[in-house]
Design a protein around this motif. Structure first.
Motif, short mmCIF file in Angstrom:
data_model
loop_
_atom_site.label_atom_id
_atom_site.label_comp_id
_atom_site.label_asym_id
_atom_site.label_seq_id
_atom_site.Cartn_x
_atom_site.Cartn_y
_atom_site.Cartn_z
N ILE A 94 -2.69 3.50 -3.56
CA ILE A 94 -3.88 4.10 -3.28
C ILE A 94 -4.48 4.93 -4.70
O ILE A 94 -5.83 5.02 -4.76
CB ILE A 94 -3.33 5.40 -2.40
CG1 ILE A 94 -3.13 4.59 -1.05
CG2 ILE A 94 -4.61 6.44 -2.08
CD1 ILE A 94 -4.25 4.18 -0.17
N ILE A 141 -10.81 5.41 2.10
CA ILE A 141 -9.42 5.28 1.47
C ILE A 141 -8.53 6.41 2.06
O ILE A 141 -7.37 6.30 2.20
CB ILE A 141 -9.80 5.80 -0.12
CG1 ILE A 141 -10.33 4.49 -0.72
CG2 ILE A 141 -8.39 6.11 -0.83
CD1 ILE A 141 -10.48 4.77 -2.36
N ALA A 154 -5.30 5.40 3.71
CA ALA A 154 -3.86 5.89 3.42
C ALA A 154 -3.25 6.52 4.36
O ALA A 154 -1.98 6.43 4.68
CB ALA A 154 -4.14 7.14 2.16
N ILE A 158 1.01 -1.15 0.03
CA ILE A 158 -0.06 0.07 -0.11
C ILE A 158 0.92 1.31 -0.03
O ILE A 158 1.38 1.76 1.01
CB ILE A 158 -1.00 0.01 1.18
CG1 ILE A 158 -1.98 -1.29 1.32
CG2 ILE A 158 -1.76 1.19 1.35
CD1 ILE A 158 -2.72 -1.48 -0.16
N GLU A 190 1.49 5.23 -2.74
CA GLU A 190 0.78 6.08 -3.25
C GLU A 190 0.17 5.57 -4.61
O GLU A 190 -0.72 5.89 -4.81
CB GLU A 190 1.76 7.18 -3.61
CG GLU A 190 2.53 8.02 -2.35
CD GLU A 190 3.69 7.29 -1.73
OE1 GLU A 190 4.23 8.19 -0.93
OE2 GLU A 190 4.05 6.41 -2.23
#
Length: 613
Positions: free
Chosen positions: A289, A309, A313, A284, A286
């Motif tokens: 995402i 989300i 993040a 996970i 950038e």
């Protein structure tokens, strides 16, 4: 094909904004990886407690460091249709782990509530905050430091985001999410919606409504409409945490069981004890995402993920804003139509080509980052495949169809249903909000009408029943934000507002609450922030003010003289009725600490800026 420049630019902006927080997060998980688990360094008492209930072979295996131990974090209960199939998954996983030369233990359980049961009820005030409870429960489960990897059994609305946040707190461990799949198709979703509206109008009785609902929700598995639960499954696959093609295989089938076995074995294969170490905190990033947000737009997914989300993040040290969602929406086309965005359900989507076709088409059009880490390995190209049952009953994979098998449900990105995504950002003197437009007809994307203000959804329902809403209006339902009452979904209002819209009235909803993954044909500006209880502009609205909800221009405004607007004092709501009962008193600290919707509506560190992580 390389990713399009617009996608790359948003990703770069997120990475730059998140630099400090992401570096700090990665440093923490690197330290955790170096520190353990090393079962050989645990005290004998620690270790004995950790495997006391295991069989002799598993005890012997866990006595050293060389055999991987798989933690199972489960959201099983047999009230939720989506989670009932998980009852037997631990036995399947334990056996698969033994076959792979490892051990598996149920590390702990997490709560799993059903928004379908609590919709419109006091218990819904606990729903969003259950995400934090789930994250903390997952943390407790893994805190024994006995595990080299974890598998997560969860599907529905707040459960997967909560498990994700918990998993990322243990970002040094590999994490594989194992779905249970959707129930077979029942009563068509549009027919269910029609009967709900008939009931709202008093044209059928409760027995008729219950019969229809029971034909819709009729067996084990996820509800078949494309709400938050099925949006969760799409996200886990497109972000690389499911095995390819695993999301929408029905429960209690040979292929479903084969995929569960394969997921357990794969989790054991990617621990730090082997050569394919794949910690979830590095999966996970950038790019992952952004891939998730692209998938959300391309499928017309749940509005709830504009909260989830963001929170997921931030748990990985990444700072995402609604502006990122808005920029991506402008370039990502809508290529799936699944109810409430169309007439078909997720089983039809899966049959038309499903996730393999969707990911392949988005990759071919430069709309996804291919160069990401996934639990399957091989970057996102490996997710162009669909799962099938092999000759020996094992999970196998083949290339997904190159062409959609039903373009009424699923289309290539080169021939979309609409050029932009399913979600939009609204801004103006009422604050910031999101709106789902994928199911709203274009002629209803702009509503300008007098406001009718309510402080509870019950007030709106009473006004509808009394015949007071037979006109053009914008319903303002405020004091529904996270600090006011936990930000419940207001999906119970959908039939009544749908009836009024069908009667020819221009109708819209503006609220600091949530709507639902099933947000449908009525334009709804939701998650308005700042919320009313924090003195947000929505608390200045008076009944009769002209409001403009404009999804075309991306604006949300009260058309009131500027001087008068500035001089108005925000209304202070009476929150006494939602502070107690049905467990709500247990969440007073959560309400006090909750961050704003645009920051994920979480508590404590989850609502803090990523730069300070």
């Amino acid at each position: 094909m390389s990713v399009r420049s617009e996608i790359a630019a948003v990703t770069a902006a997120i990475a730059e904004r998140s630099k400090a927080g992401r570096e700090a997060y990665l440093a923490r998980i690197a330290t955790a990886c170096d520190a353990g688990p090393r079962r050989g360094t645990l005290s004998c008492g620690n270790l004995a407690h950790g495997f006391a209930a295991c069989g002799g072979a598993d005890k012997a295996a866990l006595a050293g460091d060389t055999v991987p131990n798989l933690g199972i974090v489960t959201a099983y209960n047999d009230m939720l249709s989506a989670h009932q199939p998980y009852e037997r998954f631990p036995d399947v996983i334990r056996k698969a782990a033994q076959e792979a030369g490892g051990v598996a233990q149920v590390a702990g359980g997490v709560p799993a509530m059903c928004d379908g049961v609590t919709q419109g009820q006091p218990g819904m005030d606990l729903s969003l905050f259950s995400r934090e409870v789930i994250a903390m429960s997952a943390g407790v489960a893994l805190s024994h430091n006995m595990f080299d990897a974890a598998v997560f059994l969860g599907i529905c609305d707040k459960i997967v985001p909560g498990l994700m946040i918990g998993a990322l707190a243990f970002g040094h461990l590999p994490a594989v999410f194992i779905p249970a799949g959707p129930m077979p198709s029942g009563l068509p979703n549009d027919e269910k919606a029609r009967i709900r509206q008939l009931y709202a109008e008093g044209k059928i009785d409760r027995a008729g409504l219950l019969e229809a609902e029971s034909k819709s929700y009729h067996g084990p598995g996820t509800c078949t409409f494309y709400g938050t639960a099925n949006s969760n499954q799409m996200l886990m696959e497109i972000m690389g945490l499911h095995l390819p093609g695993a999301s929408f295989v029905n429960p209690n089938t040979p292929l479903r069981d084969a995929l569960t076995r394969a997921a357990a074995k794969r989790a054991l294969a990617i621990t730090a004890l082997g050569n394919e170490y794949t910690p979830v905190g590095e999966v996970i990033d950038e790019k992952a995402i952004v891939n998730g947000i692209v998938g959300l737009h391309a499928t017309g997914g749940s509005t709830n993920h504009t909260l989830h989300i963001v929170a997921i993040a931030r748990a990985a040290g990444i700072h995402v804003t609604w502006d990122d969602f808005a920029r991506l929406s402008e370039v990502v086309p809508l290529i799936a139509r699944v109810y409430p965005n169309g007439l078909s359900d997720v089983n039809h989507f899966h049959a038309a080509g499903g996730m393999g076709f969707l990911i392949g088409s988005l990759l071919d059009n430069g709309l996804l980052h291919e160069d990401v880490r996934t639990v399957a390995g091989g970057g996102l190209q490996s997710y162009r495949r669909e799962a099938v049952l092999g000759a020996q009953g094992e999970a196998d994979w083949r290339e997904a169809p190159e062409k959609s098998l039903d373009e009424n449900v699923l289309r290539p990105a080169s021939n979309p249903f609409q050029a932009s995504g399913g979600l939009k950002l609204l801004t103006g003197n009422l604050g910031r909000a999101v709106i789902k437009i994928s199911a709203v007809k274009p002629e209803r994307h702009v509503v300008e009408a007098p406001a009718i203000v309510f402080s509870t959804q019950e007030e709106l329902l009473a006004a509808f029943k009394a015949g007071e809403l037979e006109r053009d209006f914008v319903a303002v339902v405020r004091f529904q934000g996270p600090r006011a009452n936990g930000m419940p979904e207001l999906h119970k209002l959908t039939p009544q507002l749908g009836v009024l819209q069908d009667r020819g009235f221009a109708v819209a909803l503006v609220t600091d609450g949530r709507m639902s993954g099933a947000s449908g044909k009525v334009p709804a500006a939701i998650h308005v922030t700042p919320e009313a209880v924090s003195g947000g502009p929505i608390a200045r609205v008076r009944t009769g003010d002209i409001l403009r909800v404009d999804a075309k221009a991306g604006t949300l405004a009260a058309l009131v003289d500027e001087a008068e607007w500035a001089a108005r004092e925000p209304v202070k709501g009476d929150l006494s009725a939602n502070q107690f009962g049905m467990g709500r008193e247990l969440f007073s600290a959560f309400r006090a600490m909750a961050g704003p919707a645009e920051e994920g509506a979480g508590v404590t560190v989850l609502s803090a800026p990523a730069e300070a992580a």
